[in-house]
Write a protein that holds these residues in place. Structure first.
Motif, PDB file in Angstrom:
ATOM      1  N   TYR A 190       0.840  -1.190   0.000  1.00  0.00           N
ATOM      2  CA  TYR A 190       0.000   0.000   0.000  1.00  0.00           C
ATOM      3  C   TYR A 190       0.882   1.250   0.000  1.00  0.00           C
ATOM      4  N   ASP A 191       0.491   2.225  -0.782  1.00  0.00           N
ATOM      5  CA  ASP A 191       1.145   3.526  -0.776  1.00  0.00           C
ATOM      6  C   ASP A 191       0.038   4.553  -0.558  1.00  0.00           C
ATOM      7  N   VAL A 192       0.080   5.236   0.585  1.00  0.00           N
ATOM      8  CA  VAL A 192      -0.999   6.147   0.964  1.00  0.00           C
ATOM      9  C   VAL A 192      -0.436   7.557   1.103  1.00  0.00           C
ATOM     10  N   GLU A 193      -1.135   8.523   0.541  1.00  0.00           N
ATOM     11  CA  GLU A 193      -0.665   9.906   0.634  1.00  0.00           C
ATOM     12  C   GLU A 193      -1.850  10.852   0.791  1.00  0.00           C
ATOM     13  N   MET A 194      -1.715  11.817   1.697  1.00  0.00           N
ATOM     14  CA  MET A 194      -2.698  12.885   1.832  1.00  0.00           C
ATOM     15  C   MET A 194      -2.346  13.967   0.823  1.00  0.00           C
ATOM     16  N   GLN A 195      -3.337  14.427   0.066  1.00  0.00           N
ATOM     17  CA  GLN A 195      -3.075  15.402  -0.994  1.00  0.00           C
ATOM     18  C   GLN A 195      -4.044  16.572  -0.854  1.00  0.00           C
ATOM     19  N   TYR A 249      -1.810  -1.252  -3.960  1.00  0.00           N
ATOM     20  CA  TYR A 249      -2.795  -0.171  -3.935  1.00  0.00           C
ATOM     21  C   TYR A 249      -2.058   1.163  -3.843  1.00  0.00           C
ATOM     22  N   ILE A 250      -2.339   2.056  -4.767  1.00  0.00           N
ATOM     23  CA  ILE A 250      -1.877   3.436  -4.664  1.00  0.00           C
ATOM     24  C   ILE A 250      -3.082   4.269  -4.241  1.00  0.00           C
ATOM     25  N   ILE A 251      -2.996   4.922  -3.092  1.00  0.00           N
ATOM     26  CA  ILE A 251      -4.160   5.596  -2.506  1.00  0.00           C
ATOM     27  C   ILE A 251      -3.846   7.062  -2.264  1.00  0.00           C
ATOM     28  N   PHE A 252      -4.646   7.930  -2.858  1.00  0.00           N
ATOM     29  CA  PHE A 252      -4.575   9.357  -2.585  1.00  0.00           C
ATOM     30  C   PHE A 252      -5.846   9.774  -1.863  1.00  0.00           C
ATOM     31  N   ILE A 253      -5.700  10.387  -0.691  1.00  0.00           N
ATOM     32  CA  ILE A 253      -6.841  10.969   0.015  1.00  0.00           C
ATOM     33  C   ILE A 253      -6.789  12.472  -0.244  1.00  0.00           C
ATOM     34  N   PHE A 304      -9.896  17.694  -2.304  1.00  0.00           N
ATOM     35  CA  PHE A 304     -10.521  18.301  -3.475  1.00  0.00           C
ATOM     36  C   PHE A 304     -10.991  17.156  -4.367  1.00  0.00           C
ATOM     37  N   ASP A 305     -11.767  17.477  -5.381  1.00  0.00           N
ATOM     38  CA  ASP A 305     -12.272  16.455  -6.302  1.00  0.00           C
ATOM     39  C   ASP A 305     -11.299  16.322  -7.477  1.00  0.00           C
ATOM     40  N   PRO A 306     -10.515  15.239  -7.541  1.00  0.00           N
ATOM     41  CA  PRO A 306      -9.480  15.145  -8.574  1.00  0.00           C
ATOM     42  C   PRO A 306     -10.012  14.947  -9.987  1.00  0.00           C
ATOM     43  N   PHE A 307     -11.277  14.533 -10.116  1.00  0.00           N
ATOM     44  CA  PHE A 307     -11.819  14.285 -11.451  1.00  0.00           C
ATOM     45  C   PHE A 307     -13.121  15.044 -11.726  1.00  0.00           C
ATOM     46  N   GLU A 322      -3.381  -7.092 -10.647  1.00  0.00           N
ATOM     47  CA  GLU A 322      -3.582  -6.969  -9.194  1.00  0.00           C
ATOM     48  C   GLU A 322      -3.133  -5.615  -8.646  1.00  0.00           C
ATOM     49  N   THR A 323      -3.404  -4.572  -9.393  1.00  0.00           N
ATOM     50  CA  THR A 323      -3.113  -3.224  -8.902  1.00  0.00           C
ATOM     51  C   THR A 323      -4.383  -2.379  -8.959  1.00  0.00           C
ATOM     52  N   GLN A 324      -4.492  -1.457  -8.025  1.00  0.00           N
ATOM     53  CA  GLN A 324      -5.579  -0.481  -8.010  1.00  0.00           C
ATOM     54  C   GLN A 324      -5.023   0.882  -7.668  1.00  0.00           C
ATOM     55  N   LYS A 325      -5.581   1.889  -8.327  1.00  0.00           N
ATOM     56  CA  LYS A 325      -5.300   3.276  -7.977  1.00  0.00           C
ATOM     57  C   LYS A 325      -6.605   3.864  -7.463  1.00  0.00           C
ATOM     58  N   ILE A 326      -6.584   4.343  -6.231  1.00  0.00           N
ATOM     59  CA  ILE A 326      -7.814   4.817  -5.588  1.00  0.00           C
ATOM     60  C   ILE A 326      -7.635   6.268  -5.162  1.00  0.00           C
ATOM     61  N   PHE A 327      -8.598   7.093  -5.559  1.00  0.00           N
ATOM     62  CA  PHE A 327      -8.599   8.509  -5.191  1.00  0.00           C
ATOM     63  C   PHE A 327      -9.840   8.766  -4.338  1.00  0.00           C
ATOM     64  N   PHE A 328      -9.635   9.208  -3.110  1.00  0.00           N
ATOM     65  CA  PHE A 328     -10.745   9.584  -2.250  1.00  0.00           C
ATOM     66  C   PHE A 328     -10.909  11.097  -2.272  1.00  0.00           C
ATOM     67  N   ASN A 329     -12.158  11.535  -2.343  1.00  0.00           N
ATOM     68  CA  ASN A 329     -12.500  12.956  -2.316  1.00  0.00           C
ATOM     69  C   ASN A 329     -13.284  13.213  -1.038  1.00  0.00           C
ATOM     70  N   THR A 330     -12.658  13.865  -0.062  1.00  0.00           N
ATOM     71  CA  THR A 330     -13.297  14.042   1.246  1.00  0.00           C
ATOM     72  C   THR A 330     -14.529  14.933   1.187  1.00  0.00           C
ATOM     73  N   ASN A 331     -14.761  15.575   0.041  1.00  0.00           N
ATOM     74  CA  ASN A 331     -15.930  16.453  -0.112  1.00  0.00           C
ATOM     75  C   ASN A 331     -16.925  15.891  -1.125  1.00  0.00           C
ATOM     76  N   GLY A 332     -16.859  14.573  -1.390  1.00  0.00           N
ATOM     77  CA  GLY A 332     -17.759  13.965  -2.360  1.00  0.00           C
ATOM     78  C   GLY A 332     -19.209  14.023  -1.927  1.00  0.00           C
ATOM     79  N   THR A 333     -20.114  13.888  -2.911  1.00  0.00           N
ATOM     80  CA  THR A 333     -21.555  14.028  -2.633  1.00  0.00           C
ATOM     81  C   THR A 333     -22.331  12.725  -2.795  1.00  0.00           C
ATOM     82  N   ASP A 334     -21.734  11.674  -3.365  1.00  0.00           N
ATOM     83  CA  ASP A 334     -22.459  10.411  -3.553  1.00  0.00           C
ATOM     84  C   ASP A 334     -22.317   9.544  -2.298  1.00  0.00           C
TER      85      ASP A 334
END
Length: 311
Positions: A72-77, A113-117, A120-123, A146-158
């Motif tokens: 896992y590679d996790v980074e706050m952005q 897993y590459i994870i960015f938290i 802001f909304d990256p997409f 067996e790889t995933q890139k995951i972007f979390f948006n702390t201000n998402g609406t769904d």
């Protein structure tokens, strides 16, 4: 000037990386983010002062692996640098290079897993999370790497498409207070909060944060000075070159001194109320050596009185 250390939220990359150095906290965050059980993780933080060409970011990567040999590679952005997809590609390559020993078959590559938290909304689609995997365009067949890139948006609406615990984590990341931590009585969030409170009592960690902030601002001032000198050189035809450079250097030195003074005042605010006379003396000081000594003293002092007696 950067935020006061005591008021930082967990969206701050420095505090986030410090918290996830604790492997139990790292495991809790990964379990919430991925909505799966992880028995145990090994974590370490790659704290690299990563200054890009436009001086936009500092990189604090959290690397972890679990007992199932998943990486896992996790980074706050917090800054939308517009380069996250290419950074994912680079980070995945880093994980792969370190997980495969010379002579091993490619089948030995760990899932990753590459994870960015992101705060802001990256997409720009309003989603709380964006999960990417490799698929065939024509047949919708998974590549199976067996790889995933995951972007979390702390201000998402769904919000209906994610777990309540993830939404609570988003709340806590943005406002890391006791009130938010206890709001839903999530055991993992409460453990994370206890870790954050412990870290905020660590004066060495606070001093490290202030030193980092000072370095960043000094680097910004250095670049500003270079820019000012470049402008001065272009003005040399209509203005004496020595006068232009003197003005540029004076401006840069004044800005740098002001920044250090603000950092000193921010540290002292944690110790109590600072007399106006002392505030004024700090704000007016221009000698870099004196300011540097005061900054170190402020980081070590246990009271306003101790700082005043030694300054």
């Amino acid at each position: 000037m950067g935020e006061c250390f005591q008021t930082l939220n967990l969206t701050n990359a420095y505090l986030f990386a410090a918290a996830l150095q604790d492997e139990e906290i790292c495991r809790n965050v990964l379990e919430i983010a991925l909505n799966k059980r992880i028995s145990r993780v090994k974590a370490h933080v790659e704290q690299v002062l990563f200054l890009d060409s436009e001086f936009k970011s500092v990189r604090f990567d959290v690397y972890a692996s679990d007992e199932e040999e998943v990486s896992y590679d996790v980074e706050m952005q917090n800054d939308d640098t517009k380069n996250l997809p290419k950074r994912c590609r680079y980070y995945q390559a880093e994980l792969d290079v370190t997980s495969l020993r010379p002579g091993e078959d490619y089948q030995q590559l760990k899932p990753g897993y590459i994870i960015f938290i992101c705060s802001f909304d990256p997409f720009g689609k309003g989603r709380c999370q964006y999960v990417f995997e490799e698929y065939c365009k024509e047949a919708d067949i998974p590549l199976g790497d067996e790889t995933q890139k995951i972007f979390f948006n702390t201000n998402g609406t769904d919000t209906e498409n994610v777990t309540p615990e993830l939404l609570h984590l988003f709340e806590y990341l943005k406002q890391s207070t006791e009130e938010v931590a206890v709001r839903h009585q999530d055991e993992k969030i409460l453990k994370i909060h206890e870790r954050v409170k412990y870290l905020k009592r660590d004066r060495k960690l606070e001093a490290g944060y202030m030193t980092m902030e000072e370095y960043i601002h000094q680097e910004a001032e250095r670049r500003a000075k270079l820019m000012a000198e470049s402008m001065a050189e272009s003005m040399a035809e209509s203005m004496a070159e020595s006068m232009a450079k003197s003005m540029a250097e004076s401006m840069a030195e004044s800005m740098a001194a002001s920044r250090v003074a603000q950092n000193i005042l921010a540290l002292l605010e944690d110790l109590g109320t600072l007399p106006d006379q002392t505030k004024e003396r700090i704000a007016k000081e221009q000698n870099e050596d004196v300011l540097s000594a005061w900054l170190k003293l402020a980081a070590r002092a246990d009271s306003i009185e101790e700082f005043q007696s030694k300054m």
